[in-house]
Design an enzyme around this catalytic site. Sequence first.
Site, PDB file in Angstrom:
ATOM      1  CG  ASP A 180      -0.254  -0.473   2.490  1.00 33.13           C
ATOM      2  OD1 ASP A 180       0.983  -0.389   2.570  1.00 33.13           O
ATOM      3  OD2 ASP A 180      -0.957  -0.919   3.392  1.00 33.13           O
ATOM      4  CG  HIS A 188      -5.593  -2.518   9.044  1.00 31.75           C
ATOM      5  ND1 HIS A 188      -5.625  -1.157   9.227  1.00 31.75           N
ATOM      6  CD2 HIS A 188      -4.320  -2.894   9.337  1.00 31.75           C
ATOM      7  CE1 HIS A 188      -4.436  -0.750   9.596  1.00 31.75           C
ATOM      8  NE2 HIS A 188      -3.614  -1.775   9.674  1.00 31.75           N
TER       9      HIS A 188
HETATM   10  P1  PGA Z   1       2.365  -2.038  12.888  1.00 30.71           P
HETATM   11  O1  PGA Z   1       1.161  -1.894  11.871  1.00 30.71           O
HETATM   12  O2  PGA Z   1       3.303  -3.018  12.264  1.00 30.71           O
HETATM   13  O3  PGA Z   1       2.959  -0.672  12.955  1.00 30.71           O
HETATM   14  O4  PGA Z   1       1.790  -2.525  14.169  1.00 30.71           O
HETATM   15  C1  PGA Z   1       0.645  -3.036  11.295  1.00 30.71           C
HETATM   16  C2  PGA Z   1      -0.497  -2.664  10.402  1.00 30.71           C
HETATM   17  O5  PGA Z   1      -1.215  -1.699  10.729  1.00 30.71           O
HETATM   18  O6  PGA Z   1      -0.703  -3.340   9.394  1.00 30.71           O
END
Ligand code: PGA
Length: 250
Positions: A72, A143
Amino acid sequence: MTFRSPHVTVFPDARTAASVVAARLAAALRERPALVLGLPTGRTPVALYAELVKLTAATGLDWSSVTTFNLDEFVGLEGTHPGSYRQFMDAHLFRHVDIPDGRINFLQGTAVDTEQECQRYEHAIMAAGGIDIQIAGIGTNGHIGFNEPGPALQSRTHRAILREETRRGNAALFGGDPAQVPAEALSMGMATILQARAVILLAHGSSKAGCIERAVNGPLTTDLPASFLQLHHDVDIVLDAAAATELKIG
Ligand code: PGA
């Protein structure tokens, strides 16, 4: 292929988990130099990328034929913007390995026609022969990429509106201010992700324990997009002990 999928492995700490996944990726890369990797950003993969960079320096891993697709990117940000995911990837991985720039694929957040840009990305993944291994993190709301919980999911690469908790989670890239985090992003869809030949989901810390239990053992629901990983035949979920505290392993 794993016998049961999702296949869950729990390590005492995130660093050990990262080194085991890095070793698996290094082995895959040696076996198939033209590996196609799907890659995430966020706090979670930082240790994995550090391990890969270390392994590359120590063992001369050859990245010259690897192709990557990131999950993304924020709408409206150039890849040169310090908050962009492209900059994150350059800093943590791409700058440290010999992957040619032309093999790095990113959604262009500044595309004028974002719908066309999403279609271009789907075609580029297909043209590369599909993703061999998709690495992913998970948000506390379940998500993956920017497939946010909601009444419906868009299956393919699409433009997504970010939820408040997701903007808060990304604030560190924008001087700590969630209001500076773009409100929209382009993201692979769950179908795009599920078409990878194998998926490795990483999660660390107690804040992920609830969504991991629901992703592994809960019902398939758009309220928790990661639950759709249960439909894939080769998913490895790699956790530290804290992220596994709510997991009921049957
Ligand atoms: P993080 O985020 O690795 O910073 O916990 C994961 C995500 O939101 O996909």
